[in-house]
Scaffold this active site. Structure first.
Site, short mmCIF file in Angstrom:
data_model
loop_
_atom_site.label_atom_id
_atom_site.label_comp_id
_atom_site.label_asym_id
_atom_site.label_seq_id
_atom_site.Cartn_x
_atom_site.Cartn_y
_atom_site.Cartn_z
N LYS A 156 0.86 -1.19 0.00
CA LYS A 156 0.00 0.00 0.00
C LYS A 156 0.88 1.22 0.00
CE LYS A 156 -4.51 0.89 0.49
NZ LYS A 156 -5.58 -0.05 0.14
N1 GLU Z 1 -7.31 0.09 -3.22
C1 GLU Z 1 -8.08 -1.09 -3.47
C2 GLU Z 1 -8.10 -1.98 -2.24
O1 GLU Z 1 -7.92 -1.53 -1.14
C3 GLU Z 1 -7.64 -1.80 -4.74
C4 GLU Z 1 -6.21 -2.25 -4.74
C5 GLU Z 1 -5.75 -2.79 -6.08
O2 GLU Z 1 -6.54 -2.86 -7.00
O3 GLU Z 1 -4.57 -3.13 -6.17
O4 GLU Z 1 -8.37 -3.16 -2.33
#
Ligand code: GLU
Length: 410
Positions: free
Chosen positions: A103
């Protein structure tokens, strides 16, 4: 977030105990592989230089490249990003897609900057994290306050250095190798999971009363699909406040209004209510789809729903979850509910690597299959072990990473 308010770490400990895992390996899996903090200097429109702080945490890549979004929010700090990166490892594992978890984010309130300022900040941030990302290493995506346009700038920045590389980020516009169905995927997945939960908890989906806190990408699409399933969406809110109609809001118009204006503020149909009143509405499904810790010790007593469906990441704190468990209010956890986004991100990445485009129907069918399969797996384990859905989800997810880790390291 302390470890007692952090639902991820509480659930992790309980799941590890239930699974009877070796403590040294369980500990190893909790520790992030790598954390990067960067200064992001960029020029304001008035010519002055400003610096913000950016992060990328790579939690675990045992089962595949690090994967996860990048959020822009004033509350972003290393602890939040770490906790969200960890959640991604369990989410990708639970859906059995070949990724790990990561993240990123910038601690900034993007509403205070112009589009050109956001562009310069985004491009500089991506250049700063370039040394640790890669098409088979770490693949970012959108999250809170980031979108397809920002992914285009990321992809462009990376491609200038490394050559044309659409697979470096997901959540791109269709014109740049984005996938059909990606924008709607998290909301669609949330609706599918709500439908499955309704069946298992013996609730009639048609005309069921739904409340959605947060009407951004996830909440608005969840509302749209649940409305199509025949649910009555009686309350929704965003940062500006809530709207209520006991007979069901006009979701198609509200969706359109919100899509154009990026807020529900100013929509005429529905009674205005506060966020507190919204959480207290008597309903079948309460869907927190905004930020973390929305349901916490201070407001959990207000909750008046039959099932909570966590569309945001970490919207129910550990303490609040325990109280809801005592009250027998099931919580369908984030790593299951909102996994539709990363699942279609995976489909997007596969299409980019294969240079072969799928139809929207292909994407939606495969998403449906993945979500229902994961739900059934978790539900079966929950029944067998008599644990909450969150613990069962973590058990499925951790076990998969644990086994892969043991094979690689053992
Ligand atoms: N931000 C989204 C999540 O928390 C998508 C992450 C992604 O597609 O890599 O799952």
């Amino acid at each position: 977030m302390s470890s007692s308010t952090n639902p991820t770490s509480t659930a992790y400990q309980k799941a590890v105990q239930e699974l009877g895992l070796k403590p040294n390996i369980a500990k190893a899996l909790e520790i992030p592989d790598r954390e990067l903090t960067v200064e992001v200097p960029f020029r304001r429109d008035n010519g002055e230089l400003e610096s913000v702080i950016g992060y990328r945490v790579q939690h675990n890549n045992t089962r595949g490249p690090f994967k996860g979004g990048i959020r822009y929010h004033q509350h972003v700090d290393i602890e939040e990003v770490r906790s969200l990166a960890t959640l991604m490892t369990w989410k990708t594992s639970l859906l059995d897609i070949p990724y790990g978890g990561g993240k990123g984010g910038i601690g900034v309130d993007p509403s205070k900057y112009s589009k050109t300022e956001i562009e310069r900040m985004s491009r500089r941030f991506f250049r700063s994290i370039d040394p640790i990302i890669g098409v088979n290493i770490d693949i970012p995506a959108p999250d809170v306050n980031t979108n397809a346009q920002i992914m285009s700038w990321f992809m462009d920045e990376y491609s200038q250095i490394h050559g044309y590389s659409p697979a470096i980020v997901t959540g791109k516009p269709l014109e740049l190798g984005g996938s059909e169905g990606r924008e709607a995927a998290t909301g669609r997945g949330t609706a599918i999971i709500t439908r499955e939960a309704a069946e298992k908890w013996g609730l009639e989906l048609k005309n069921s009363k739904v409340v959605i806190q947060g009407f951004g990408n996830v909440g608005s699409y969840a509302g749209k699909f649940l409305h199509e399933y025949g649910c009555k969406i009686i309350g929704v809110s965003d940062v500006t406040g809530g709207l209520y109609n006991p007979d069901g809001l006009d979701i198609p118009s509200l969706f359109e209004y919100n899509y154009q204006n990026r807020t529900i503020n100013g929509f005429k149909k529905g009674k205005k209510i506060s966020n507190e009143e919204l959480l207290a509405l008597d309903c079948d499904f309460l869907i927190p789809a905004a930020l973390g810790s929305a349901i916490n010790d201070s407001n959990v007593h207000l909750i008046n729903c039959k099932v909570i469906v966590e569309a945001a990441n970490g919207p129910v704190t550990g303490e609040a979850a325990n109280k809801l468990w005592d009250r027998k209010v099931p919580i369908i956890p984030d790593i299951l509910t909102n996994a539709g986004g990363v699942t279609v991100s995976y489909f997007e990445w596969v299409q980019n690597l294969q240079q072969f485009k799928w139809t929207e129907d292909d994407v939606n069918k495969k998403l449906e299959e993945k979500m229902v399969h994961a739900f059934d797996e978790v539900f079966a384990l929950k029944q067998q072990k008599k644990v909450p859905m969150r613990i069962a989800s973590f058990m499925v997810a951790i076990d998969r990473v644990y086994n892969a880790y043991t094979l690689r390291e053992g």
